[in-house]
Design a protein around this motif. Sequence first.
Motif, PDB file in Angstrom:
ATOM      1  N   THR A 489      40.651 -46.179   3.744  1.00  0.00           N
ATOM      2  CA  THR A 489      40.502 -47.539   3.227  1.00  0.00           C
ATOM      3  C   THR A 489      40.572 -47.523   1.711  1.00  0.00           C
ATOM      4  O   THR A 489      39.919 -46.712   1.065  1.00  0.00           O
ATOM      5  N   LYS A 515      50.750 -58.010  10.625  1.00  0.00           N
ATOM      6  CA  LYS A 515      49.291 -57.803  10.587  1.00  0.00           C
ATOM      7  C   LYS A 515      48.880 -56.354  10.785  1.00  0.00           C
ATOM      8  O   LYS A 515      47.909 -55.901  10.194  1.00  0.00           O
ATOM      9  N   ILE A 516      49.590 -55.632  11.675  1.00  0.00           N
ATOM     10  CA  ILE A 516      49.109 -54.284  12.008  1.00  0.00           C
ATOM     11  C   ILE A 516      50.236 -53.248  12.004  1.00  0.00           C
ATOM     12  O   ILE A 516      51.412 -53.587  12.098  1.00  0.00           O
ATOM     13  N   LYS A 528      45.817 -47.539  15.370  1.00  0.00           N
ATOM     14  CA  LYS A 528      46.123 -48.904  14.911  1.00  0.00           C
ATOM     15  C   LYS A 528      45.505 -49.114  13.531  1.00  0.00           C
ATOM     16  O   LYS A 528      44.315 -48.873  13.342  1.00  0.00           O
ATOM     17  N   TYR A 529      46.354 -49.526  12.568  1.00  0.00           N
ATOM     18  CA  TYR A 529      45.906 -49.773  11.195  1.00  0.00           C
ATOM     19  C   TYR A 529      46.130 -51.234  10.849  1.00  0.00           C
ATOM     20  O   TYR A 529      47.018 -51.892  11.394  1.00  0.00           O
ATOM     21  N   SER A 530      45.335 -51.727   9.916  1.00  0.00           N
ATOM     22  CA  SER A 530      45.539 -53.109   9.452  1.00  0.00           C
ATOM     23  C   SER A 530      46.566 -53.098   8.322  1.00  0.00           C
ATOM     24  O   SER A 530      46.734 -52.103   7.626  1.00  0.00           O
ATOM     25  N   ASN A 533      46.244 -54.311   3.636  1.00  0.00           N
ATOM     26  CA  ASN A 533      45.295 -53.287   3.146  1.00  0.00           C
ATOM     27  C   ASN A 533      45.058 -52.306   4.288  1.00  0.00           C
ATOM     28  O   ASN A 533      44.456 -52.634   5.292  1.00  0.00           O
ATOM     29  N   SER A 535      43.767 -49.879   6.746  1.00  0.00           N
ATOM     30  CA  SER A 535      42.516 -49.249   7.208  1.00  0.00           C
ATOM     31  C   SER A 535      42.636 -49.002   8.712  1.00  0.00           C
ATOM     32  O   SER A 535      43.244 -49.796   9.438  1.00  0.00           O
ATOM     33  N   LEU A 537      41.799 -49.183  12.293  1.00  0.00           N
ATOM     34  CA  LEU A 537      41.008 -50.134  13.074  1.00  0.00           C
ATOM     35  C   LEU A 537      40.582 -49.559  14.417  1.00  0.00           C
ATOM     36  O   LEU A 537      39.460 -49.764  14.872  1.00  0.00           O
ATOM     37  N   SER A 555      51.305 -59.741  17.860  1.00  0.00           N
ATOM     38  CA  SER A 555      50.646 -58.418  17.740  1.00  0.00           C
ATOM     39  C   SER A 555      49.532 -58.187  18.762  1.00  0.00           C
ATOM     40  O   SER A 555      48.598 -57.442  18.501  1.00  0.00           O
ATOM     41  N   GLU A 573      44.099 -56.190  22.631  1.00  0.00           N
ATOM     42  CA  GLU A 573      42.925 -57.012  22.324  1.00  0.00           C
ATOM     43  C   GLU A 573      41.970 -57.188  23.512  1.00  0.00           C
ATOM     44  O   GLU A 573      40.870 -57.708  23.346  1.00  0.00           O
TER      45      GLU A 573
END
Length: 1182
Positions: A489, A515-516, A528-530, A533, A535, A537, A555, A573
């Motif tokens: 991060t 988004k990802i 899975k990253y955001s 920015n 990070s 997830l 997504s 999700e």
Amino acid sequence: MFIYLSKKIAIPNNIQLRCVSWNKDQGFIACGGEDGLLKVLKLETQTDDTRLKGLAAPSNLSMNQTLEGHSGAVQVVTWNEHYQKLTTSDQNGLIIVWMLYKGSWYEEMINNRNKSVVRGMSWNADGLKICIVYEDGAVIVGSVDGNRIWGKELKGLQLSQVAWSPDSKVLIFGMANGEIHIYDSQGNFIMKLVLQCLINVTGAVSIVGIHWYSGTEGYVEPDCPCLAICLDNGRCQIMRHEHDENPVLLDTGINVVGIQWNYCGSVLAVAGSQMSPGQDKQINVVQFYTPFGEHLRTLKVPGKQMYAASWEGGGLRIALAVDSFIYFANIRPDYKWGYCSNTVVYAYTRPDRLEYCVVFWDTKNNEKYIKYVKSLISITTCGDFCILATKADETSLQDETEMDPVAAMYVLVLCNSIGTPLDSKYIDIDPLFVTMTKTHVIVASKEAFYIWQYRVAKKLTAMEINQVAPTRKEGRERIYHIDDETSITGDGSLDFSRAFSATKDAICCITASDKILIMGRESGRIQKYSLPNVSLLQKYELNCRSYQLSLNCNSSRLAIIDITGILTFFDLETRTVDSTGQQIVGEELKFERKDVWDMKWANDNPDLFAMMEKTRMYVFRNLDPEEPIQTSGYICNFENLEIKSVLLDEILKEPSQPNKDYIINFEIRSLRDSRSLIETVGIEDACTFIEENPHPRLWRLLAEAALQRLDLKTAEQAFVRCKDYQGIEFVKRLGNLQSESMKQAEVAAYFGRFEEAERMYLNMDRRDLAIDLRIKLGDWFRVLQLLKTGSGDADDALLEQAYNAIGDYFADRQKWMNAVQYYVQGRNQERLAECYYMLEDYDGLDKLANALPENNKLLPEIAHMFVTVGMCEQAVSAFLKCNQAKAAVETCIHLNQWNKAVELAKNHNMKEIGSLLAKYASHLLEKNKILEAVELYRKAHHFLEAAKLMFKIAEEEAKKRTKPLRVKKLYVLAALLIEDYHEQIKNTQRAKLKGRRSEATTALAGLLEEDASLSDNRIIDNAWRGAEAYHFFLLAQRQLYEGYVDAAMKTALHLRDYEDIIPSVEIYSLLALSACANRAFGTCSKAFIKLESLDMLTPEQRQQYEDLALEIFIKHNPKDGKKSDLDSLPEGRGEGKLPTCIVTGRPIADYQFWMCGICKHCAHEQDISNYNFCPLCHNPVG
């Protein structure tokens, strides 16, 4: 790439096959087997449907011929594609060459050595020579017409394979004991090849395959490995050439039976068998490798024993000989391609270039843009842009090294849809996997991933542009290691060193949305990253190794195609609770499809996707399939219920000429059903169906159908549902119209049926509306037609507008002649001037300028047009017409018309012309352009200044001892300028005293003014002295050489007056020479006395003159032989001096003589009568 078995052909009577070979050019397949079996087959597709091109088209055997001639098992078959010949050999050593005649194969030649069995046959690249190797070591090289070129016995060697080099200069022989020997094309031994792949290998090995790719379709990379050698134990080495010391080494892990390159040398197929794990039986496999040894795929093939494999010419199919069957497998290559904003981008190799040829093909306008890229690795597209990943070439590496000690190895180039590079980045990590979103490019190697937030000019806001560059760059590039979890991060500084630390679980695929970002790893883990920015997830565990990942438009779901071609889905999700009561995020859906090689989510619906399974395309909604469509296209785009697919296989057969037929649009079932409901059942039922299956595209379809039927209420509701504001406004406008026919006309125009709409307007007698419609469409030709055919008077303003618009139409296409006709009628003087200028019709332009009123704003523009082509007079008149006298003068100066400039300046009382002239002259003199300065002064009628410069040039040339004739010409020019000056002064006075004084008074006044204004009297009084001096100097020499020695001496005597112009040495040397020749030794003696007394002589020269004088005057008395004219010639330039004849050089004592009107010099009348021009100034003798 992906590969799957597609077809199987059985050989009658279960006869075992031994070999198979596919003709690359004509598509014939030859297979040989036990009991002398030899068959030639041909698979052909018969279909007119464009969609069913390539692999999707049904194929039938168009040829199935059994060739009789062999008795033993046929072991070797090889094609000569250039000459359409088939060469076969059996276990008895019998060789037969077959030829094609009227669609069937016949024996052409037979050869039987009866001693040994043939182990290998190979035709060279141009099909002119064949090399045959026998098991007992015999080698024969023959020609295509059956003649033996040479033969050789390799004693004690058991041969098993043979191959030619691409240039046919080298032969490679493979031995049964695993050795490779290299010979030249004449059979002379060169060397034994060291097989590095056999290091640390024990036991007996044998060569089972040698294939040297000939480079006919270009190479995937410069200096690409192309010579493959394989042994039966599965060891293989791929070399760049026979002397390569660093070959690519492979251990395939199978018992190999054969190898072969595909048509372009990008894939090597290795066929054989291996023990199945846990079962004690052999399974047949084909392994596929790149030239650099990277494993691509493994194909398992049923059956007991595989004997051979052979590629099809286009590299899309491979034939495998197994037991008594030929199996066919289809290959779906990983083409380097992408699709962005109606443009298909694809790359291919060409034999004439080392680079990849990247084509940007605009499918809408059918235009293509070509870019050549060295060492291209991949093409990735998104939105309107594409990323080309390449290896950095050496020149850019050198430039980079100067700035950065650690030079980057790879380059990412961001291009738009016509191939224009917009930005680029140098990176150190190997771009094995590249994906891009509308804002980011993500590149991954096996260990790390790099993120670049790219920007393009049209997306930058004013604030961002005004910011200082460094702040804009901050955070745009970041790099992370795949195992970094704690520091991921916020941190992502561009430190490539951290990207090279190894990982146990390598990255195997990536994908991203806005988004990802999703990373797939070899163990089956998904991370899975955001974004933006970065990070971490979530981590998910899958029980397969992903090969291709894809996210839907919101997504929420991830599609996974694994290494074996199985498609599964993972819901990112969904939250579930496991048996221990812990909450788990993400769930693998109970859905599976096999043999999938491509898939694409819809851009506007998260539940819709299309996938390619073998040669069928399926569309799924909520994981429910529609009926499949037969095609082998690659999916470009899925939007608005339409799938765009491109037949890349067909395009790459002729990549330089892509055809629009190879872009196919498929409508999905809901769109087809809605359309048929509207057409057959009616709008109400269609409306119900669309409400159950809502989509903006379907609502638009309904709105358009309702408009056609003037059902405005339904149309408005449908436009509201598909959020089409313009459509709603249009329906409201229709509602306000009273006439039904008017509504129909408006609807026709809305749907682009303009002819129909116009016809309806004219039928309603609404010519004005028809004209408005055509004006909106920009069809001014039709507007003009309608205006002219109308019954009432046409609106003049509209008519002019139409003429001018048509003029613009022609001018835009550079048809200036046509444009002129319309601009004249449209009275568009501005564009008319432009057209005349482009047509170089300067008369027309002049007439236009004369026709314009004074001070018209167009006049300066026209004047400037004249200036650009050097037409001074017309430019000046245009400038004067718009009261721009200064611009007129500047034009004259610019075009070197200084006399005109001076005249204009005087007429308009402009004082700066003199200073301008002086300034320009000094500028020329500074640059040593003296002659240009003279010409400048002459044109400006400043004759005296011109003459001064001319005299200066003449004097300088005289000092340089240049040819006397050239110096004379320069003095004459200077003197003529002085004469012009005299004339100018006289004319000035004459103009002042016009009608008041006599001619004599005028001349006197001129002389007085001349005298008053002159400081340098010498130049004016003696203007012709320099010309006279050199004239007599040349005349004396001419007379001397022609033998008129007396005349020469008399002329030389005149030269004594010109010692200030011609060096004394020259004068008295000439006089001494001519006097001596004339036997006037007294004059000669005086000349020698003068020469010896000259100060300018060196002692050596003086001594030489004295010696010469002594030699002459010892023999001859220093007295003139006859009465010399010397006494009669007065010394110096006194008052009583007689004029000299410029023709002969004699004094003129006659009362009547000829005088030149220009230089005022005289000559005897009888002497000048032979001349047309004055000998001094060259003025015509009048």
